[in-house]
Every structure is written in structure tokens, then in C-alpha cells.
Design an enzyme around this catalytic site. Structure first.
Site, PDB file in Angstrom:
ATOM      1  N   CYS A  51     -54.620  -2.051 -13.244  1.00 33.85           N
ATOM      2  CA  CYS A  51     -53.991  -0.710 -11.885  1.00 33.85           C
ATOM      3  C   CYS A  51     -53.084  -2.252 -11.171  1.00 33.85           C
ATOM      4  CB  CYS A  51     -55.231  -0.769 -11.728  1.00 33.85           C
ATOM      5  SG  CYS A  51     -55.954   0.363 -12.344  1.00 33.85           S
ATOM      6  N   ARG A  83     -47.694  -1.920 -13.379  1.00 34.33           N
ATOM      7  CA  ARG A  83     -48.876  -1.844 -13.967  1.00 34.33           C
ATOM      8  C   ARG A  83     -49.971  -0.756 -13.990  1.00 34.33           C
ATOM      9  NH1 ARG A  83     -50.397  -7.187 -12.181  1.00 34.33           N
ATOM     10  NH2 ARG A  83     -52.979  -6.763 -12.478  1.00 34.33           N
ATOM     11  N   TRP A  86     -54.253   2.397 -13.701  1.00 33.84           N
ATOM     12  CA  TRP A  86     -53.481   2.654 -15.238  1.00 33.84           C
ATOM     13  C   TRP A  86     -55.425   2.987 -15.762  1.00 33.84           C
ATOM     14  CZ3 TRP A  86     -50.494   3.190 -18.637  1.00 33.84           C
ATOM     15  CH2 TRP A  86     -50.221   2.790 -20.647  1.00 33.84           C
ATOM     16  N   ASN A 104     -59.194  -3.468  -9.262  1.00 33.09           N
ATOM     17  CA  ASN A 104     -58.599  -3.454 -11.089  1.00 33.09           C
ATOM     18  C   ASN A 104     -59.216  -4.506 -11.411  1.00 33.09           C
ATOM     19  OD1 ASN A 104     -56.734  -4.294 -12.496  1.00 33.09           O
ATOM     20  ND2 ASN A 104     -56.009  -6.441 -12.095  1.00 33.09           N
ATOM     21  N   GLY A 105     -59.679  -3.494 -13.151  1.00 29.26           N
ATOM     22  CA  GLY A 105     -60.177  -4.030 -13.949  1.00 29.26           C
ATOM     23  C   GLY A 105     -60.968  -4.275 -14.609  1.00 29.26           C
ATOM     24  N   GLU A 161     -44.685  -5.390 -39.899  1.00 27.23           N
ATOM     25  CA  GLU A 161     -43.832  -5.787 -38.233  1.00 27.23           C
ATOM     26  C   GLU A 161     -43.336  -6.635 -38.020  1.00 27.23           C
ATOM     27  OE1 GLU A 161     -44.607  -5.030 -34.402  1.00 27.23           O
ATOM     28  OE2 GLU A 161     -45.049  -3.953 -36.269  1.00 27.23           O
ATOM     29  N   LYS A 178     -40.041  -6.396 -35.953  1.00 26.57           N
ATOM     30  CA  LYS A 178     -39.620  -6.768 -34.157  1.00 26.57           C
ATOM     31  C   LYS A 178     -38.553  -7.154 -34.752  1.00 26.57           C
ATOM     32  CE  LYS A 178     -42.560  -4.979 -32.291  1.00 26.57           C
ATOM     33  NZ  LYS A 178     -42.467  -4.386 -32.649  1.00 26.57           N
ATOM     34  N   GLU A 195     -35.603  -4.299 -34.755  1.00 25.45           N
ATOM     35  CA  GLU A 195     -35.732  -3.407 -33.341  1.00 25.45           C
ATOM     36  C   GLU A 195     -34.613  -3.844 -32.120  1.00 25.45           C
ATOM     37  OE1 GLU A 195     -39.163  -1.235 -31.905  1.00 25.45           O
ATOM     38  OE2 GLU A 195     -40.666  -3.404 -32.357  1.00 25.45           O
ATOM     39  N   HIS A 246     -39.341  -7.009 -59.723  1.00 32.29           N
ATOM     40  CA  HIS A 246     -38.982  -5.446 -60.209  1.00 32.29           C
ATOM     41  C   HIS A 246     -38.157  -5.244 -59.481  1.00 32.29           C
ATOM     42  CE1 HIS A 246     -42.896  -5.927 -61.611  1.00 32.29           C
ATOM     43  NE2 HIS A 246     -43.563  -6.282 -60.961  1.00 32.29           N
ATOM     44  N   LYS A 262     -39.622   4.216 -25.264  1.00 33.94           N
ATOM     45  CA  LYS A 262     -40.972   3.387 -25.810  1.00 33.94           C
ATOM     46  C   LYS A 262     -41.626   4.706 -26.264  1.00 33.94           C
ATOM     47  CE  LYS A 262     -44.102   0.541 -25.298  1.00 33.94           C
ATOM     48  NZ  LYS A 262     -44.367  -0.508 -25.827  1.00 33.94           N
TER      49      LYS A 262
HETATM   50  C1  AGP Z   1     -42.807  -0.662 -32.110  1.00 25.24           C
HETATM   51  O1  AGP Z   1     -42.108  -1.581 -31.605  1.00 25.24           O
HETATM   52  C2  AGP Z   1     -41.442   0.284 -32.024  1.00 25.24           C
HETATM   53  N1  AGP Z   1     -41.494   0.595 -30.229  1.00 25.24           N
HETATM   54  C3  AGP Z   1     -41.938   1.800 -32.853  1.00 25.24           C
HETATM   55  O2  AGP Z   1     -42.015   1.897 -33.692  1.00 25.24           O
HETATM   56  C4  AGP Z   1     -43.549   2.359 -32.458  1.00 25.24           C
HETATM   57  O3  AGP Z   1     -44.240   1.497 -32.666  1.00 25.24           O
HETATM   58  C5  AGP Z   1     -43.286   3.330 -32.501  1.00 25.24           C
HETATM   59  O4  AGP Z   1     -42.790   4.741 -32.052  1.00 25.24           O
HETATM   60  C6  AGP Z   1     -44.932   4.472 -32.167  1.00 25.24           C
HETATM   61  O5  AGP Z   1     -45.373   4.406 -30.874  1.00 25.24           O
HETATM   62  P1  AGP Z   1     -46.853   4.864 -30.593  1.00 25.24           P
HETATM   63  O6  AGP Z   1     -47.410   4.088 -31.088  1.00 25.24           O
HETATM   64  O7  AGP Z   1     -46.553   5.086 -29.269  1.00 25.24           O
HETATM   65  O8  AGP Z   1     -47.009   6.316 -30.976  1.00 25.24           O
END
Ligand code: AGP
Length: 610
Positions: free
Chosen positions: A2, A27, A75, A101-102, A483, A487, A490, A506, A605
């Protein structure tokens, strides 16, 4: 995580409090509030929503002349975002008011004791415990009352406190969470980080752990951890607000990568009981129901799905329960077979991803047991799940998730241990050593980040000119490869694929030619020899190989071109360290390709669209 602020000086406090809270909104932004001292009473204004909602509330109230006040932007970790859970929190008779905050880990024990003494709680927060404890411990001395109270707290805190009996003083203290102060002609300013102070002063006082400070219009009096008055030097900063919000890092993504020790630590701590057992607050399956489980299905999108893939291996290994993983956008359109002996786990950072929410509703409709692993308190997925386990990663600003992914994986480690213990498969010393290994993770993450950061910046040079890259791995390494590939893809816009290493021969191996860059993830010791043979396969076709492995495997990796060596940890936790150099690789490659890292193109996001 927070944001807290405080001000006392010659001018009205409210404008400074609002200005500071706006700067700290990254935050936390689900509710906000302020408190001032007026006519010998503490006056609290707080509301659900962003600082702008608080601003409208304040504008609708009478104009406060007060020159002293504290403020908070939240938060949520304990208690959903609403007016009652918003800070500041007052003590029973309104004698004290506190912003925090914590996370207070022993708040439930303290709350029960206080309720037995007649204290009435108005919120679900851990913070309200502090307000009532201050009143219980009040001895007529502001500073010693605060010190007596914090001595009873376990966990992390930064506190700003007002007391009706001392209308011209603010007392602050901290342990684990940051708190900084500054002074200029206008008065004294207090905040969670320097971004809220820099428009007033660049000379910053950093409060150390267990130090206390008494702030009045005349200045600040610091007390060391023993309560003895002490002198403090300020530090002059040459930083602008945006850089300060990133704590000096160039991007929120790098800041969040480096925050993973705290995010994983906060997510694990508070879930280990005094008896060394794993426990969750909002997990509503009885022990019998856990024993009667016959199947688990993990559903998510993107990186959350990749965290689920790690969960599959660890839960199957420890709890001996069959685990399916599924992409939410596929799961919701197929007619899944569900029954009361199935636990459906949904993972989401935002808690608002449409496909995952729809999959949850489908599972609910079929009467399955549902558990949601979510980072945003009281988000749609959290609210509609049968049980919820929150990751305590704090707000994640960068679109490319890092610390939330790490916290999701940490929750899955906790859950695997919990299910195994309830099913009698992880007991005694085995359980104790598993919990020890979990608690050791934050430090191991810290060490690994420190040891591989510069190396990955150097290796990213290899990737800048690339159009294609391949990540291979087996078992947990394959889960990590998925993953790692995302990374890179994207944020640097390089086409990359993750492959189960044994699957290459294969067909896909036909893509491997002289100079092709292959990242071989082989930290999972159980399958290391097999992955080594796949490395030989691609090397034979002229590939350049960057291998990520544990220190113990160094000699066996003589054939690879580049290698990153990780410290040895519990083999089930290898992904938590292995993903770190991969996050850094994605970050530095994107940075050196001049990409907009925190806001990559075509991405949001949280994907709330159908
Ligand atoms: C990951 O870096 C991306 N931002 C995206 O794949 C994300 O993980 C996916 O959209 C799922 O989002 P969520 O965890 O908010 O459900």
C-alpha cells in the site's frame, strides 16, 4: 503493498496528502482515506476506489483547515476493498488512528484476545488490531505506547499514527515495509517511498527497522530500536518522480523481477503455522473432502497457465492426485466431465480474465469444488470461487507478469504440501524439511538474481538480431520453458517456441540448423541425463545452446556454448530459480531492441474481453 503518507506543517494538510497518495497509487488503488486532527478530535474520511474517489468525497465535505494529517491508498490483502476496510483505522474510543503498509501475520491471535476484552472490530483488516492495541497499551506517552504495541506484532509494517491527546504530533515506525521522511519550509512529509516527497525535497531520511520518529511542525525526533533518541543523516537524491516510482529501475518489469524475493516471502509467510503446518484462511474444503478428492483440474491463461503446469508436477508428486491442466479459452467451450470429487483450481493475477472467469462459472454450474489463486482481492474470480488463496505479490504494473507468476508457483508449492499432509503423505520430518525448503526460497531467489543479472544482460546480445528462438526442457523444465518462451515473445517480439525436449525428434528438429539458438532448461535433476541427450541432438545439427542448470551439473555441460548455473534447491522448486534468468533474458533483449517493455504492443494487463 500500500502507499501511506503524512504531513504536518504551516499549510493545510489535505492537498499534500492527496498529492502524495496520487504519486503512490501504483502501490495500491482499491480504496483510500485520510485522517486529520480538528478541534481535538480525529476526523477520518475514507472510501472504496481510487484516490480520485477520495478527492470527490473530501470535496463534498467541509474544507478541513487542519495542518496535520495522514493518508493511505490500499492494495487489499486482508478484507475486500470497501469503505469499512479502507484505512485509516481508528481505535475503540477514537483515541488513535493508524495507516499501515504491510501484513501482520499474528493478527488473528491478537484480534481474538482483544475481542475477549470487549474491543469491537469494524473491519476485516489486520491493521485494525494495531489501532485497538494502541488504545489498550496507552500509557500517556505517545512514543512508548507505539513501541509497546509494535513489540507485539509479527510480520511487516510501516505505520503513521495520530493520537487525539497529541493533536500536533505524528508518530511513525517500521519493520519490513519502507518509510521515508523529508523536511522543507512547508513542513515535514512522510511517505512509503520517495516518489511522494521529491516535489518538496530531495533530502530524504530513511527510517531503519524498529526505529520510531516523532514528527511535529518543529521537526523530527528519531529514536533507535531501543527507544533512545538518535541523530539521523538525510541522503540527497537526484531522482525524478517516475524513476522513484520504479525505485531507480528503468522499467516496472525489472523492478518487479527484483521484487520476487519479497513477493514469494509475503506469499509463503503467514501460511506456515507455529506448529510448522501449512494453513490457508479461505480454503473451505474439510480434511475429509481433501481425502475424498479424486482429481484436480487446473485452468488458466497465459503465464498463469504456465504456473499451473508447475503445480501439476508438484501436486501429483506429493499428493498423488491426478492433475489435468487446461487453457481456459479451450476448457470453457468443451463439455468437461466434472463431479463432486474434482477440485477445479483457477489461477489469475488480475482475477478478471474473461475466459478464466467463464471456466469458473462452468465449474460452479457443474457443482465442482472450486479454488481460485488470485492476486487481486475481491476481484470477480476471487468473489465467485468456493475457496480463494491470495498471492501477496502486490500490484503488478508491467504487462509481462513476473512476481505474480512466482507467487502463483509458491502458492502451488504450499497447496501441494497442504494436500499431501491432509492425505497423510507428507508428515513428520518430511513435512518439516519441505516447509524449511519453502521458507528458504526468498533468499535463494535473491542470490540467484544477484548472480545472473549481469550475465543475462550480456547473453541478451545473442538474441537481439534473432527472428526465431527455441526453448526446450523436460518435466518441470518444460513447464519453465513455456513461461521463458512467452517472456521473450511478448515483450521483444521475437518468434519463440517452447518444446518438450523429447518431442523434438518427432518433427520439429527439422527447424534446427547451423546457428539456431536453443535455450536448454535442465535444472530438473530427475531428467537431466535425458535433456543432455536432446542437447546433443540439436548440437549435432549446428545449434548454439544456452543451458540453464544447477551448479552440480556443470561438468556434464561441456558441449554447450553458454551456461547459467543455479544454486541447488529442493528439486521440486527448481522452476522458481530457473525462470529468473529467463525473465531477465526477455527483459534485456526487449530493452536492447528498444521495445516498450512495460506496455508491449497488442497486450493488456488483464484480458477481460471474450
Ligand atoms: C503474461 O505476462 C501475460 N500478461 C498474460 O499471458 C497473462 O498471464 C494472462 O493474460 C493471464 O492473466 P491473469 O493472470 O490476470 O488471468
Amino acid at each position: 503493498m500500500c502507499g501511506i503518507v503524512g504531513y504536518i506543517g504551516k499549510n493545510r494538510a489535505v492537498p499534500y496528502l492527496l498529492e502524495g497518495l496520487e504519486k503512490l497509487e501504483y502501490r495500491g488503488y482499491d480504496s483510500a482515506g485520510i485522517a486529520t486532527v480538528e478541534n481535538g478530535a480525529l476526523r477520518v474520511l475514507k472510501t472504496k476506489g481510487r484516490v480520485s474517489s477520495l478527492e470527490s468525497l473530501i470535496a463534498s465535505e467541509h474544507r478541513s483547515p487542519a495542518n496535520i494529517g495522514i493518508g493511505h491508498t490500499r492494495w487489499a490483502t486482508h478484507g475486500k476493498p470497501n469503505n469499512a476496510n479502507a484505512h485509516p483505522h481508528e481505535s475503540q474510543s477514537g483515541l488513535f488512528c493508524v495507516v499501515h503498509n504491510g501484513v501482520i501475520e499474528n493478527y488473528l491471535t491478537l484480534k481474538t484476545d482483544l475481542q475477549a476484552e470487549g474491543f469491537v472490530f469494524r473491519s476485516e483488516t489486520d491493521t485494525e488490531v494495531i489501532a485497538h492495541l494502541l488504545e489498550k497499551n496507552y500509557d500517556g506517552d505517545f512514543v512508548s505506547t507505539v513501541r509497546k504495541t509494535t513489540a507485539m506484532l509479527e510480520g511487516a509494517y510501516a505505520l503513521c499514527i495520530l493520537c487525539r491527546e497529541f493533536p500536533d504530533q505524528i508518530v511513525c515506525t517500521r519493520w519490513g515495509s519502507p518509510l521515508v521522511l523529508g523536511q522543507c519550509d512547508e513542513g515535514c512529509f512522510i511517505a512509503s517511498d520517495v516518489s511522494a516527497l521529491l516535489s518538496h525535497t530531495s533530502d530524504i531520511f530513511y527510517l531503519d527497522g524498529h526505529e520510531t520518529v516523532l514528527v511535529s511542525a518543529n521537526g523530527m525526533t528519531f529514536f533507535d530500536k531501543f527507544g533512545v533518541p538518535t541523530k539521523k543523516q538525510s541522503r540527497h537524491l537526484d531522482l525524478n518522480v517516475s524513476a522513484a516510482q520504479k525505485e531507480g529501475y528503468d522499467h516496472f518489469m525489472l523492478k518487479e523481477i527484483m521484487e520476487q524475493p519479497r513477493a514469494v516471502g509475503d506469499t509463503i509467510r503467514g501460511r506456515i503455522t507455529k506448529e510448522g503446518k501449512i494453513a490457508f484462511e479461505d480454503f473451505h474444503l474439510s480434511d475429509d473432502e481433501v481425502r475424498d478428492l479424486q482429481r484436480i483440474t487446473i485452468i488458466a491463461c497465459g503465464s498463469a497457465y504456465h504456473a499451473g503446469a508447475v503445480g501439476k508436477y508438484v501436486i501429483e508428486k506429493l499428493a498423488r492426485l491426478p492433475v489435468e491442466i487446461d487453457i481456459a479459452s479451450e476448457y470453457r467451450y468443451r463439455d468437461p466431465v466434472l463431479d463432486p470429487h474434482t477440485l477445479v483450481i483457477l489461477i489469475s493475477q488480475s482475477g478478471e480474465t474473461a475466459d478464466t472467469l467463464a471456466a469458473l462459472r462452468l465449474a460452479n454450474e457443474h457443482g465442482a469444488k472450486t479454488l481460485c489463486i488470485v492476486n487481486v482481492v475481491s476481484s470477480s474470480i476471487a468473489n465467485e470461487g468456493g475457496s480463494v488463496i491470495y498471492t501477496h505479490a502486490g500490484p503488478e504494473i508491467a504487462v509481462a507478469t513476473t512476481k505474480a507468476y512466482a507467487a502463483q508457483v509458491a502458492v502451488l508449492y504450499l497447496l501441494a504440501g497442504y494436500l499431501a499432509e491432509k492425505r497423510g503423505l507428507l508428515v513428520g520430518e518430511d513435512l518439516a524439511s519441505y516447509v524449511r525448503d519453502l521458507l528458504a526460497l526468498p533468499e535463494q531467489i535473491e542470490k540467484t538474481l544477484a548472480s545472473c543479472k549481469a550475465q543475462m544482460e550480456a547473453f541478451s546480445q545473442l538474441f537481439i538480431p534473432l527472428e526465431h528462438a527455441y526453448f526446450i526442457g523436460r518435466n518441470l523444465d518444460y513447464a519453465c520453458a513455456m513461461e521463458a518462451s512467452l517472456k521473450l515473445k511478448e515483450i521483444s517480439y521475437i518468434h519463440s517456441e517452447a518444446y518438450a525436449a523429447g518431442e523434438l525428434k518427432h518433427g520439429t528438429i527439422s527447424l534446427i540448423e547451423k546457428g539456431t539458438l536453443v535455450v536448454a532448461l535442465c535444472a530438473c535433476s530427475a531428467v537431466f541425463p535425458k535433456t543432455l541427450s536432446n542437447i546433443k541432438e540439436v548440437k549435432a545439427r549446428g545449434a548454439r545452446v544456452l543451458a540453464v542448470a544447477t551448479e552440480g551439473e556443470n561438468t556434464a555441460l561441456s558441449e554447450v556454448d553458454f551456461k547459467v548455473l543455479l544454486p541447488n534447491v529442493n528439486p521440486l522448486f527448481s522452476v522458481t530459480l530457473e525462470v529468473l534468468p529467463m525473465q531477465l533474458l526477455g527483459y534485456y533483449t526487449a530493452k536492447n531492441r528498444g521495445c516498450d517493455i512495460d506496455k508491449p504492443r497488442n497486450l493488456a494487463k488483464s484480458v477481460t474481453v471474450e
